[in-house]
Motif scaffolding. Sequence first.
Motif, PDB file in Angstrom:
ATOM      1  N   LEU A  24       0.833  -1.201   0.000  1.00 39.01           N
ATOM      2  CA  LEU A  24       0.000   0.000   0.000  1.00 39.01           C
ATOM      3  C   LEU A  24       0.868   1.251   0.000  1.00 39.01           C
ATOM      4  N   GLN A  25       1.865   1.295   0.872  1.00 38.91           N
ATOM      5  CA  GLN A  25       2.746   2.463   0.944  1.00 38.91           C
ATOM      6  C   GLN A  25       3.542   2.642  -0.341  1.00 38.91           C
ATOM      7  N   GLN A  26       3.955   1.570  -0.957  1.00 37.82           N
ATOM      8  CA  GLN A  26       4.673   1.668  -2.231  1.00 37.82           C
ATOM      9  C   GLN A  26       3.768   2.286  -3.286  1.00 37.82           C
ATOM     10  N   ALA A  27       2.516   1.830  -3.368  1.00 39.13           N
ATOM     11  CA  ALA A  27       1.584   2.363  -4.365  1.00 39.13           C
ATOM     12  C   ALA A  27       1.284   3.840  -4.109  1.00 39.13           C
ATOM     13  N   PHE A  28       1.065   4.219  -2.839  1.00 37.08           N
ATOM     14  CA  PHE A  28       0.777   5.609  -2.507  1.00 37.08           C
ATOM     15  C   PHE A  28       1.992   6.498  -2.784  1.00 37.08           C
ATOM     16  N   ASP A  41      10.022  12.388   4.023  1.00 36.64           N
ATOM     17  CA  ASP A  41       9.605  12.492   5.423  1.00 36.64           C
ATOM     18  C   ASP A  41       9.081  11.177   5.975  1.00 36.64           C
ATOM     19  N   GLY A  42       9.197  10.108   5.220  1.00 35.92           N
ATOM     20  CA  GLY A  42       8.717   8.803   5.650  1.00 35.92           C
ATOM     21  C   GLY A  42       7.698   8.269   4.662  1.00 35.92           C
ATOM     22  N   PRO A  43       7.229   7.072   4.917  1.00 32.77           N
ATOM     23  CA  PRO A  43       6.302   6.439   3.979  1.00 32.77           C
ATOM     24  C   PRO A  43       4.980   7.203   3.889  1.00 32.77           C
ATOM     25  N   ILE A  44       4.318   7.053   2.749  1.00 30.60           N
ATOM     26  CA  ILE A  44       3.016   7.662   2.507  1.00 30.60           C
ATOM     27  C   ILE A  44       2.022   6.521   2.270  1.00 30.60           C
TER      28      ILE A  44
END
Length: 180
Positions: A24-28, A41-44
């Motif tokens: 999910l974070q990779q896709a976002f 600033d970190g994962p989205i």
Amino acid sequence: MTGDLDITLALAAASDLPAFQNALQQAFTEAAAEYGIDGDDGPIPSDADVQQAFQSPGAAVYHLLLDGARVGGAVLHIDSRTHRNSLALFYIASDHRGRGLGLAAWNAIEARYPQTAVWELGTPAFERRNLHFYVNKCGFHIVEFFNERHADPHAPAADLRQGPAVEDEGFFRLEKVMSR
């Protein structure tokens, strides 16, 4: 359904959640990069936001499957008392975008929860692709716009959503009233 795409929903097991969160974070993050937003600033979305979505009351975490293969995921919040449900997180893996899978997945979600009176979701204002998808494809309506002059009463005071670009442009709340 959209064409011959048969998306199925598979409830994610607790052991699936770390891999689900990563995908999910990779896709976002990839989607945000298309708008010039980096993940410096970190994962989205943040780890804390994803964990909160997983652990919220009524959370249902689904893998989106096409022919048995995982192509995305959805985190729903289901209120069996009010039937006012929400889509907290939704993604199609970047290598599967543009094929109609998002709409097929949304149709599968609606079919899974036919008792829903209202679906609700939020999306950053800069995410024009999301707005097009939810409004023009799925039938949602924009019902509120959160920004520096109209804060989301459910968000922490200093956080309109996630990061400066979102704060600058705001955040939309959308609803879809279901016919019964």
